[in-house]
Design a protein around this motif. Structure first.
Motif, PDB file in Angstrom:
ATOM      1  N   UNK A 202     -11.759  -8.746 -10.177  1.00  0.00           N
ATOM      2  CA  UNK A 202     -11.472  -8.182  -9.016  1.00  0.00           C
ATOM      3  C   UNK A 202     -11.084  -9.054  -7.602  1.00  0.00           C
ATOM      4  N   UNK A 203     -10.732 -10.570  -8.240  1.00  0.00           N
ATOM      5  CA  UNK A 203     -10.105 -11.387  -7.483  1.00  0.00           C
ATOM      6  C   UNK A 203      -8.608 -11.307  -7.787  1.00  0.00           C
ATOM      7  N   UNK A 204      -7.738 -10.757  -6.960  1.00  0.00           N
ATOM      8  CA  UNK A 204      -6.251 -10.759  -7.178  1.00  0.00           C
ATOM      9  C   UNK A 204      -5.727 -12.299  -7.108  1.00  0.00           C
ATOM     10  N   UNK A 205      -5.578 -12.981  -8.249  1.00  0.00           N
ATOM     11  CA  UNK A 205      -5.251 -14.405  -8.254  1.00  0.00           C
ATOM     12  C   UNK A 205      -3.832 -14.488  -8.447  1.00  0.00           C
ATOM     13  N   UNK A 206      -3.136 -15.309  -7.848  1.00  0.00           N
ATOM     14  CA  UNK A 206      -1.733 -15.599  -7.861  1.00  0.00           C
ATOM     15  C   UNK A 206      -1.286 -16.946  -7.894  1.00  0.00           C
ATOM     16  N   UNK A 207      -0.480 -17.439  -9.006  1.00  0.00           N
ATOM     17  CA  UNK A 207       0.082 -18.435  -8.929  1.00  0.00           C
ATOM     18  C   UNK A 207       0.916 -18.887  -8.217  1.00  0.00           C
ATOM     19  N   UNK A 208       1.073 -19.870  -7.357  1.00  0.00           N
ATOM     20  CA  UNK A 208       1.707 -20.225  -6.198  1.00  0.00           C
ATOM     21  C   UNK A 208       2.252 -21.525  -6.539  1.00  0.00           C
ATOM     22  N   UNK A 209       3.585 -21.744  -6.571  1.00  0.00           N
ATOM     23  CA  UNK A 209       4.306 -22.939  -6.938  1.00  0.00           C
ATOM     24  C   UNK A 209       4.802 -23.510  -5.648  1.00  0.00           C
ATOM     25  N   UNK A 210       4.884 -22.795  -4.500  1.00  0.00           N
ATOM     26  CA  UNK A 210       5.424 -23.362  -3.523  1.00  0.00           C
ATOM     27  C   UNK A 210       5.222 -22.365  -2.046  1.00  0.00           C
ATOM     28  N   UNK A 211       5.722 -22.800  -1.183  1.00  0.00           N
ATOM     29  CA  UNK A 211       5.816 -22.044   0.061  1.00  0.00           C
ATOM     30  C   UNK A 211       6.575 -20.538  -0.249  1.00  0.00           C
ATOM     31  N   UNK A 212       7.343 -20.315  -0.876  1.00  0.00           N
ATOM     32  CA  UNK A 212       8.299 -19.108  -0.919  1.00  0.00           C
ATOM     33  C   UNK A 212       7.133 -18.213  -1.802  1.00  0.00           C
ATOM     34  N   UNK A 213       6.416 -18.522  -2.730  1.00  0.00           N
ATOM     35  CA  UNK A 213       5.505 -17.675  -3.361  1.00  0.00           C
ATOM     36  C   UNK A 213       4.413 -17.358  -2.598  1.00  0.00           C
ATOM     37  N   UNK A 214       3.972 -18.109  -1.610  1.00  0.00           N
ATOM     38  CA  UNK A 214       3.011 -17.891  -0.799  1.00  0.00           C
ATOM     39  C   UNK A 214       3.173 -17.007   0.540  1.00  0.00           C
ATOM     40  N   UNK A 215       4.383 -16.860   0.969  1.00  0.00           N
ATOM     41  CA  UNK A 215       4.839 -15.838   2.162  1.00  0.00           C
ATOM     42  C   UNK A 215       4.321 -14.500   1.864  1.00  0.00           C
ATOM     43  N   UNK A 216       4.714 -13.765   0.954  1.00  0.00           N
ATOM     44  CA  UNK A 216       4.250 -12.214   0.819  1.00  0.00           C
ATOM     45  C   UNK A 216       2.845 -12.153   0.782  1.00  0.00           C
ATOM     46  N   UNK A 217       2.047 -13.243   0.618  1.00  0.00           N
ATOM     47  CA  UNK A 217       0.554 -13.155   0.296  1.00  0.00           C
ATOM     48  C   UNK A 217       0.074 -13.305   1.847  1.00  0.00           C
ATOM     49  N   UNK A 218       0.689 -14.124   2.491  1.00  0.00           N
ATOM     50  CA  UNK A 218       0.351 -14.578   3.948  1.00  0.00           C
ATOM     51  C   UNK A 218       0.551 -13.123   4.814  1.00  0.00           C
ATOM     52  N   UNK A 219       1.666 -12.440   4.277  1.00  0.00           N
ATOM     53  CA  UNK A 219       1.998 -11.310   5.180  1.00  0.00           C
ATOM     54  C   UNK A 219       1.002 -10.133   4.912  1.00  0.00           C
ATOM     55  N   UNK A 220       0.451 -10.089   3.610  1.00  0.00           N
ATOM     56  CA  UNK A 220      -0.621  -9.009   3.513  1.00  0.00           C
ATOM     57  C   UNK A 220      -1.884  -9.404   4.059  1.00  0.00           C
ATOM     58  N   UNK A 221      -2.205 -10.790   4.312  1.00  0.00           N
ATOM     59  CA  UNK A 221      -3.631 -10.996   4.384  1.00  0.00           C
ATOM     60  C   UNK A 221      -4.040 -10.618   6.051  1.00  0.00           C
ATOM     61  N   UNK A 222      -5.254 -10.197   6.324  1.00  0.00           N
ATOM     62  CA  UNK A 222      -5.939 -10.016   7.382  1.00  0.00           C
ATOM     63  C   UNK A 222      -6.311 -11.451   8.022  1.00  0.00           C
ATOM     64  N   UNK A 223      -7.044 -12.308   7.389  1.00  0.00           N
ATOM     65  CA  UNK A 223      -7.400 -13.604   7.471  1.00  0.00           C
ATOM     66  C   UNK A 223      -7.155 -14.390   6.250  1.00  0.00           C
ATOM     67  N   UNK A 224      -7.152 -16.020   6.528  1.00  0.00           N
ATOM     68  CA  UNK A 224      -6.719 -17.162   5.422  1.00  0.00           C
ATOM     69  C   UNK A 224      -7.665 -18.028   5.579  1.00  0.00           C
ATOM     70  N   UNK A 225      -8.405 -18.121   4.306  1.00  0.00           N
ATOM     71  CA  UNK A 225      -9.531 -19.253   4.231  1.00  0.00           C
ATOM     72  C   UNK A 225      -8.840 -20.209   3.373  1.00  0.00           C
ATOM     73  N   UNK A 226      -8.407 -21.339   3.853  1.00  0.00           N
ATOM     74  CA  UNK A 226      -7.955 -22.525   3.195  1.00  0.00           C
ATOM     75  C   UNK A 226      -8.667 -23.674   3.148  1.00  0.00           C
ATOM     76  N   UNK A 227      -8.544 -24.451   1.919  1.00  0.00           N
ATOM     77  CA  UNK A 227      -9.238 -25.682   1.738  1.00  0.00           C
ATOM     78  C   UNK A 227      -9.951 -25.923   0.249  1.00  0.00           C
ATOM     79  N   UNK A 228     -10.593 -24.871  -0.311  1.00  0.00           N
ATOM     80  CA  UNK A 228     -11.543 -25.256  -1.455  1.00  0.00           C
ATOM     81  C   UNK A 228     -10.700 -25.590  -2.404  1.00  0.00           C
ATOM     82  N   UNK A 229     -10.859 -26.871  -2.859  1.00  0.00           N
ATOM     83  CA  UNK A 229     -10.155 -27.385  -4.042  1.00  0.00           C
ATOM     84  C   UNK A 229      -8.647 -27.685  -3.972  1.00  0.00           C
ATOM     85  N   UNK A 230      -8.409 -27.644  -2.629  1.00  0.00           N
ATOM     86  CA  UNK A 230      -6.716 -27.719  -2.209  1.00  0.00           C
ATOM     87  C   UNK A 230      -6.000 -28.926  -2.716  1.00  0.00           C
TER      88      UNK A 230
END
Length: 495
Positions: free
Chosen positions: A297-325
């Motif tokens: 149920x978790x939509x897990x995405x392998x992100x190797x950098x900012x470019x891969x993160x950008x579309x995920x940020x665009x779709x998100x309502x809220x971001x929780x950052x930090x766990x195991x970062x």
């Protein structure tokens, strides 16, 4: 009457003294009457909690706290118990309420004996009537010896109003403090009893208003307040039958550096259990497939950098950052993108560590440090944070903005220009890895569902603690795992 149902209003020591003054001078309740009521309330708790005890020892100080102790000792003697009262210090001020209580104790046939360091205090049960709420410096000399005698006795201790040696405002131990089994507190609930070292030193906390009219505490605004998930129950009302996943937000969890996938997965799964409609996880590429396999149920995405993160940020309502970062260049780049995304945020764990290196202030985030992280954010030692958690939470909120959650025993929630909230729930079993990750996921999910930041933080903290208490009740505190909370969490978000 004594009650374990605590009032929500919390006060500083100077405010409680003002409550006493109002009761005496405005409402005409003599100080001696309040002292009698306090002693009687404590004695009722004593008999209810330890009905088999026959030998009672009471250590009395020189002030009104000692006067309360004289009353307890007298009532015990009148009830047929064997009573020993130790006088610590010079005794009460002549002509005061405590002096009158001492005279009544002597009339009942109990003569206090002077306490000497090293003297045994061998009774079935002991009462701490040494030091009250006015204590503001280190405990030394005979007072320290008396506290040591109580703690070293091996007997249960009932503390009157506050465990001696505990700071009423901060919950800090002033050198040494009584470790009570039960504390009976009066008129106004002191904020130091419910955070920091307070919960551990108080044991079971019982409150008695001493029959003071409700107009007395209503005359003063509280310094803080106890939190209760039930206060925000309206946000957990049953969902409409026509609901769909898009109605409940899309939380993006950013974390999970190599070797630390578990933290990010726990945060994401907790968010799902707390009711987020969609949860995505942006994690290191080596983890994505494993997370998806374990919890599809978790939509897990392998992100190797900012470019891969950008579309995920665009779709998100809220971001929780930090766990195991982690704190690598990869982590820093992702966090910078998160901070620049314009999305409401929750920052925890390693994201807070990176924030130390590049401080900034925002109004739309929730920060959830533990005392060590809080200390780094403030540039001080963790001991200084714990010495005054209320001051630390206020300083963090003023410096970084938003809503601040200072984790630990008696977790604090501090918003801008608001009375801080203290969570009274939780247990020592929560001192294990992953608990903060689960809390971050819960609060993130509530934010994603459109709940205002302060409410989301307060509600999330309470739900987390209540779930932990339920899990501990089911299987014990020792060995409690963060993931053990999840089934209990689901039940508590569906009241």
């Amino acid at each position: 009457m004594p009650t374990t149902r605590l009032p929500t209003a919390l006060y500083r020591a100077d405010q409680v003294r003002e409550l006493d003054r109002l009761a005496i001078e405005v409402h005409g309740i003599p100080g001696a009457t309040l002292m009698e009521r306090a002693g009687a309330a404590a004695f009722r708790v004593l008999r209810a909690r330890w009905p088999e005890s026959r030998r009672l020892g009471v250590l009395c100080g020189s002030g009104n706290n000692g006067g309360d102790g004289y009353v307890v000792a007298r009532l015990a003697r009148e009830a047929g118990l064997e009573v020993t009262a130790w006088q610590v210090g010079n005794g009460p001020r002549a002509g005061g309420d405590a002096d009158a209580a001492l005279a009544r104790l002597r009339a009942a046939g109990v003569e206090p004996v002077g306490f000497e360091a090293g003297a045994p205090v061998d009774c079935d049960l002991l009462v701490d009537g040494l030091l009250g709420t006015g204590l503001d410096g280190p405990v030394e000399g005979v007072w320290a010896a008396a506290i040591d005698a109580l703690n070293d006795s091996g007997r249960p201790v009932l503390a009157l109003d506050i465990p001696s040696g505990l700071h009423a405002d901060t919950g800090a131990v002033l050198g040494r403090a009584v470790a009570a089994r039960v504390t009976v507190t009066f008129i106004g609930l002191k904020q130091g009893l419910v955070t920091g070292a307070g919960p551990g030193r108080c044991g079971r906390l019982v409150y008695d208003d001493l029959g003071v009219p409700a107009a007395v505490p209503a005359a003063l605004g509280p310094s803080a307040r106890l939190l209760d998930a039930d206060d925000h129950a309206a946000w957990l009302a049953p969902r409409p039958r026509t609901a769909h996943k898009g109605d409940f937000g899309h939380l993006l969890v950013v974390g999970g550096a190599p070797g630390m996938a578990g933290a990010a997965r726990m945060a994401a799964e907790a968010a799902l259990r707390a009711g987020a409609g969609l949860v995505s996880l942006a994690t290191h590429p080596e983890h994505a497939a494993l997370v998806a396999q374990a919890r599809p149920e978790i939509m897990a995405h392998g992100v190797d950098g900012v470019a891969a993160l950008a579309p995920l940020l665009e779709r998100a309502t809220v971001v929780a950052a930090g766990p195991g970062l982690g704190r690598s260049a990869w982590a820093w780049a992702l966090l910078e993108a998160v901070l620049d995304s314009g999305r409401p945020l929750l920052l925890d764990a390693d994201a807070l560590g990176l924030l130390v290196e590049a401080p900034r202030e925002r109004s739309d985030w929730v920060l959830t440090p533990h005392p060590g992280e809080a200390a780094r954010l403030l540039g001080r030692e963790a001991a200084a944070v714990q010495a005054d958690r209320f001051a630390a939470a206020a300083a963090l909120q003023a410096r970084y903005g938003g809503v601040l959650v200072l984790k630990g025993a008696g977790t604090l929630v501090q918003g801008p220009a608001e009375t801080p909230g203290v969570c009274p729930a939780g247990n020592p079993g929560m001192a294990s890895g992953g608990m903060g990750d689960v809390l971050g996921g819960i609060i993130g999910a509530l934010l994603a569902q459109g709940i205002p930041a302060r409410v989301a933080a307060e509600l999330g903290v309470c739900l987390h603690a209540r779930a932990a208490d339920a899990a501990a009740a089911a299987g014990g505190e020792r060995g409690l795992l963060a993931t053990d909370l999840l089934p209990h969490l689901r039940r508590r978000v569906n009241p």
